[in-house]
Design a protein around this motif. Structure first.
Motif, mmCIF file in Angstrom:
data_model
loop_
_atom_site.group_PDB
_atom_site.id
_atom_site.type_symbol
_atom_site.label_atom_id
_atom_site.label_comp_id
_atom_site.label_asym_id
_atom_site.label_seq_id
_atom_site.Cartn_x
_atom_site.Cartn_y
_atom_site.Cartn_z
ATOM 1 N N LEU A 381 47.180 -7.465 23.608
ATOM 2 C CA LEU A 381 46.709 -8.859 24.045
ATOM 3 C C LEU A 381 47.462 -10.346 23.965
ATOM 4 C CD1 LEU A 381 43.043 -8.217 26.084
ATOM 5 C CD2 LEU A 381 45.824 -8.061 27.270
ATOM 6 N N ILE A 382 47.070 -10.913 22.817
ATOM 7 C CA ILE A 382 47.875 -11.740 22.438
ATOM 8 C C ILE A 382 49.082 -11.537 22.100
ATOM 9 C CG2 ILE A 382 48.077 -12.836 19.604
ATOM 10 C CD1 ILE A 382 45.648 -13.562 21.799
ATOM 11 N N VAL A 383 50.303 -10.430 21.552
ATOM 12 C CA VAL A 383 51.369 -10.660 21.598
ATOM 13 C C VAL A 383 51.507 -10.465 22.717
ATOM 14 C CG1 VAL A 383 53.211 -8.957 20.930
ATOM 15 C CG2 VAL A 383 50.868 -8.870 19.056
ATOM 16 N N GLN A 384 51.599 -9.568 24.128
ATOM 17 C CA GLN A 384 51.605 -9.906 24.728
ATOM 18 C C GLN A 384 51.451 -11.527 25.814
ATOM 19 O OE1 GLN A 384 52.815 -7.573 27.753
ATOM 20 N NE2 GLN A 384 51.894 -5.441 26.882
ATOM 21 N N ALA A 385 50.411 -12.382 25.596
ATOM 22 C CA ALA A 385 50.827 -13.288 25.884
ATOM 23 C C ALA A 385 51.685 -14.937 24.860
ATOM 24 C CB ALA A 385 49.260 -14.194 25.234
ATOM 25 N N LYS A 390 57.075 -17.384 25.475
ATOM 26 C CA LYS A 390 58.352 -18.020 24.062
ATOM 27 C C LYS A 390 58.871 -17.466 25.425
ATOM 28 C CE LYS A 390 60.537 -17.585 19.936
ATOM 29 N NZ LYS A 390 60.251 -16.591 18.768
ATOM 30 N N TYR A 391 59.115 -16.366 26.167
ATOM 31 C CA TYR A 391 60.690 -16.072 26.896
ATOM 32 C C TYR A 391 60.590 -16.534 27.866
ATOM 33 C CZ TYR A 391 62.020 -14.390 22.441
ATOM 34 O OH TYR A 391 62.375 -14.449 20.629
ATOM 35 N N ASP A 392 59.288 -16.540 28.251
ATOM 36 C CA ASP A 392 58.959 -16.441 30.364
ATOM 37 C C ASP A 392 58.832 -14.934 31.042
ATOM 38 O OD1 ASP A 392 57.656 -18.156 31.745
ATOM 39 O OD2 ASP A 392 59.452 -18.509 33.061
ATOM 40 N N LYS A 393 58.807 -14.138 30.077
ATOM 41 C CA LYS A 393 58.860 -13.018 30.403
ATOM 42 C C LYS A 393 58.222 -11.961 29.695
ATOM 43 C CE LYS A 393 63.689 -12.204 30.265
ATOM 44 N NZ LYS A 393 64.447 -11.686 30.017
ATOM 45 N N SER A 394 57.585 -10.703 30.780
ATOM 46 C CA SER A 394 56.465 -9.821 30.020
ATOM 47 C C SER A 394 57.365 -9.559 28.417
ATOM 48 C CB SER A 394 55.753 -8.949 30.354
ATOM 49 O OG SER A 394 57.171 -8.394 31.025
ATOM 50 N N PRO A 395 57.099 -8.671 27.697
ATOM 51 C CA PRO A 395 57.863 -7.610 27.064
ATOM 52 C C PRO A 395 58.336 -6.665 27.489
ATOM 53 C CG PRO A 395 56.169 -8.385 25.354
ATOM 54 C CD PRO A 395 55.326 -8.493 27.539
ATOM 55 N N LEU A 396 58.003 -6.070 28.189
ATOM 56 C CA LEU A 396 58.451 -4.997 28.909
ATOM 57 C C LEU A 396 59.499 -4.966 29.900
ATOM 58 C CD1 LEU A 396 56.282 -2.572 30.036
ATOM 59 C CD2 LEU A 396 57.501 -1.819 28.582
ATOM 60 N N TRP A 512 49.320 -23.639 23.317
ATOM 61 C CA TRP A 512 47.971 -22.952 22.618
ATOM 62 C C TRP A 512 48.921 -23.078 21.312
ATOM 63 C CZ3 TRP A 512 48.218 -17.851 20.988
ATOM 64 C CH2 TRP A 512 48.659 -16.637 22.373
ATOM 65 N N THR A 513 48.675 -22.422 20.609
ATOM 66 C CA THR A 513 49.910 -22.668 19.007
ATOM 67 C C THR A 513 49.686 -20.736 18.784
ATOM 68 O OG1 THR A 513 49.988 -24.644 18.314
ATOM 69 C CG2 THR A 513 50.968 -22.761 16.868
ATOM 70 N N VAL A 514 50.977 -20.115 18.475
ATOM 71 C CA VAL A 514 51.362 -18.971 18.350
ATOM 72 C C VAL A 514 51.060 -18.725 16.675
ATOM 73 C CG1 VAL A 514 52.626 -16.304 18.351
ATOM 74 C CG2 VAL A 514 52.230 -17.972 20.083
ATOM 75 N N PRO A 515 50.103 -18.048 16.319
ATOM 76 C CA PRO A 515 50.181 -17.978 14.580
ATOM 77 C C PRO A 515 51.734 -17.929 14.101
ATOM 78 C CG PRO A 515 47.820 -16.709 15.737
ATOM 79 C CD PRO A 515 49.052 -16.666 16.588
ATOM 80 N N GLN A 516 51.570 -17.706 13.536
ATOM 81 C CA GLN A 516 53.659 -17.608 12.631
ATOM 82 C C GLN A 516 53.867 -16.106 12.710
ATOM 83 O OE1 GLN A 516 54.625 -19.568 9.169
ATOM 84 N NE2 GLN A 516 56.110 -20.602 10.011
ATOM 85 N N TYR A 517 53.380 -15.297 12.435
ATOM 86 C CA TYR A 517 53.408 -14.567 11.559
ATOM 87 C C TYR A 517 53.667 -13.495 12.760
ATOM 88 C CZ TYR A 517 48.544 -12.672 12.791
ATOM 89 O OH TYR A 517 46.974 -12.171 12.487
ATOM 90 N N ILE A 518 52.967 -13.448 13.911
ATOM 91 C CA ILE A 518 52.596 -12.872 15.396
ATOM 92 C C ILE A 518 54.251 -13.505 15.641
ATOM 93 C CG2 ILE A 518 52.220 -13.070 17.377
ATOM 94 C CD1 ILE A 518 49.538 -12.521 16.186
ATOM 95 N N HIS A 520 57.384 -14.591 14.678
ATOM 96 C CA HIS A 520 57.509 -14.397 13.836
ATOM 97 C C HIS A 520 58.336 -11.981 14.092
ATOM 98 C CE1 HIS A 520 58.054 -16.723 9.939
ATOM 99 N NE2 HIS A 520 57.633 -17.573 11.070
ATOM 100 N N ALA A 521 57.384 -11.719 14.250
ATOM 101 C CA ALA A 521 57.166 -10.508 14.529
ATOM 102 C C ALA A 521 58.065 -10.302 15.864
ATOM 103 C CB ALA A 521 56.068 -10.438 14.962
ATOM 104 N N ILE A 522 57.548 -11.273 17.261
ATOM 105 C CA ILE A 522 58.124 -11.064 18.178
ATOM 106 C C ILE A 522 60.609 -11.456 18.877
ATOM 107 C CG2 ILE A 522 58.878 -12.590 21.037
ATOM 108 C CD1 ILE A 522 55.205 -13.392 20.034
#
Length: 523
Positions: A381-385, A390-396, A512-518, A520-522
């Motif tokens: 859920l956090i990665v989805q959020a 970041k991109y204003d769209k869902s990952p899928l 809110w701020t996304v943890p840096q390692y997440i 980078h993964a995105i």
């Protein structure tokens, strides 16, 4: 295979029994089945390949490379198509045996090539003098060659392996669907049954003409002779040779015409009947049997296929995890643009893991353009959020699948990613030991398509402390809509309510701020 449609190259090894070809849309699954059928029969779309030649049979990249070479004044040989089928070394196939193939193997087999005809070399040289005018390959200068590995020209009669190609989705309209099923029904009847049906059909036509009402209609029409024609006008049923029972009957299911039955039921009936009528075929090719079928009906159809294919070789294409599980993970061939491998080629413990896995997550990784592996639902859920933020769209929507995987299984999925060269990012906790993580994933260091993401600060071991580190208690209180006396109370609450807290991050309008390692993964 070389340069056939979307497949620039392909090399696939098949089981003698069941094969499940799994891949994404546009991966080349249909092209693979089509090429097998073509090299066995010499036919495409029901017609000899020579009559079906067109420029788009050739791989687009091969054609563009060829035209680019002409423009650069560095001419090369015109591209050609090559399809080779290697058969088991069976005495019944001795006439096809030889070593005239790409690997020099002394085996039975067939080679179908579509290549430039050297008889037109001089004329073609004139044609390509101005390459700026060339947009597609001039098919009129090409020839089809169909040979055995023994270098003998062959026809379909020379190939004792008889295929049945079943693709219910190509029946695009109701009339064609009915025609398809009638053809299958006809092939399923004995000679005596066909004669009986034809006789009954003709007797019904004769009875129509003897009907008193029909005679009355024809008598009335006879009276207007001269107004339309000097000859007598009447109505009758078509009794010409083209009007046989095959053109006059309509298949019914529970007294409902087939054309009025749902598409799923139509497709299931077509596949079942085709398998029955193909009882003398050695090879059955089935294109995506899951089309238009509900889960329960797909269950029945796949069970039928599994029971009825018998000793025949069966090749099925699919992107349904259910089809994969029902027929057997051990028969799966993962396929993408000519690259293929089997799950049973994985390390034994990894293969056993996927044999026990329901299969859905396996297929998600295989079919995704790009995947992000996370440890659990809250991480997902956090990665989805974070992605949406970041991109204003869902990952899928961006072709990225976020898959929740037990951290112990990360390396199982990465084995598949490594073999398929699938782009995968892993988001993981450091659990207080960065050295352990580095050792665990050392085998993937340097691979451009696999990346491992974690925070190097061992005092923040898991996701919840990482969120607190990146945002502070005040921001998280706004996200959660709660207040806490100190950071420890907040962390205790977040850890006890992982999924609920993560869902609030997905829904919140609070910055809110996304943890840096997440982040980078995105990517």
């Amino acid at each position: 295979m070389k340069n056939y449609r979307c497949l620039e190259t392909a090399d696939v090894t098949l089981n003698s029994g069941l094969n499940i070809i799994v891949g994404n849309n546009e991966a080349g699954k249909s092209t693979l089945l089509e090429s097998i059928h073509l090299a066995l029969t010499g036919q495409l779309n029901g017609r000899p390949i020579q009559a079906e030649l067109h420029p788009y049979l050739f791989n687009a990249r091969a054609v563009s490379n060829y035209i680019a070479a002409l423009l650069a004044k560095k001419p090369v040989e015109p591209p050609s198509i090559l399809i080779e089928l290697y058969f088991a070394d069976d005495p019944a196939l001795a006439k096809l045996k030889g070593a005239n193939n790409s690997v020099g193997a002394d085996l039975p087999g067939t080679v179908l090539s579509i290549e430039f005809n050297q008889d037109y070399a001089d004329e073609f040289e004139t044609y390509v003098k101005d390459p700026s005018l060339i947009r597609t390959l001039p098919i009129e200068y090409y020839i089809v060659k169909w040979r055995s590995f023994g270098e003998n020209d062959i026809t379909s009669r020379a190939v004792p392996i008889k295929p049945a190609f079943i693709d219910a989705s190509t029946i695009r309209n109701n009339a064609a669907a009915s025609r398809y099923v009638v053809d299958v029904v006809r092939d399923s009847l004995s000679k005596e049954q066909k004669v009986d049906l034809a006789l009954s059909y003709r007797m019904m036509k004769d009875a129509f003409m003897d009907d008193a009402k029909v005679r009355g209609v024809n008598e009335a029409l006879a009276k207007i002779a001269g107004e339309i024609s000097d000859k007598t006008l009447s109505v009758s049923l078509d009794t010409s040779s083209r009007s046989t029972w095959e053109f006059g009957v309509m298949p019914h299911l529970d007294d409902v015409p087939l054309t009025l039955v749902g598409k799923g039921e139509q497709n299931a009936i077509k596949i079942k009947l085709a398998m029955e009528s193909s009882s003398e075929s050695h090879l059955i090719l089935i294109e995506e049997p899951e089309n238009h079928l509900s889960f329960s009906n797909l269950n029945k159809l796949i069970g039928h296929i599994a029971q009825r294919h018998g000793e025949r070789q069966l090749i099925i294409t699919t992107h349904s995890s259910f089809v994969l599980n029902k027929l057997g993970v051990e028969s799966v061939v993962l396929f993408h643009r000519g690259r293929s491998f089997r799950l049973n080629k994985l390390l034994p413990d990894t293969y056993d893991y996927f044999m026990r896995l329901p299969g859905h997550d396996t297929l998600r990784l295989i079919l995704a353009e790009r995947a992000i592996l996370v440890e659990g639902p809250s991480d997902e859920l956090i990665v989805q959020a974070a992605f949406k933020k970041k991109y204003d769209k869902s990952p899928l929507e961006a072709g990225v699948d976020v898959i929740s995987v037990n951290s112990l299984a990360f390396k199982r999925f990465l084995e598949i990613a490594k073999l398929l060269e699938r782009k995968v990012a892993v988001v993981t906790d450091n659990d207080g030991s960065v050295a352990r993580l580095q050792k665990k994933y050392a085998g993937y260091a340097g691979l451009s398509h696999i990346s491992i993401h974690y925070d190097a600060d061992e005092s923040f071991r898991t996701l919840e402390p990482q969120l607190l580190k990146a945002n502070g208690r005040v921001t998280i209180e706004k996200v959660l809509g709660k207040t806490f006396s100190d950071d420890n109370e907040l962390l205790d609450y977040m850890i006890s309510n992982k999924a609920d807290c993560a869902l609030q991050f997905l829904r919140t309008s609070t910055p809110w701020t996304v943890p840096q390692y997440i982040d980078h993964a995105i990517g």
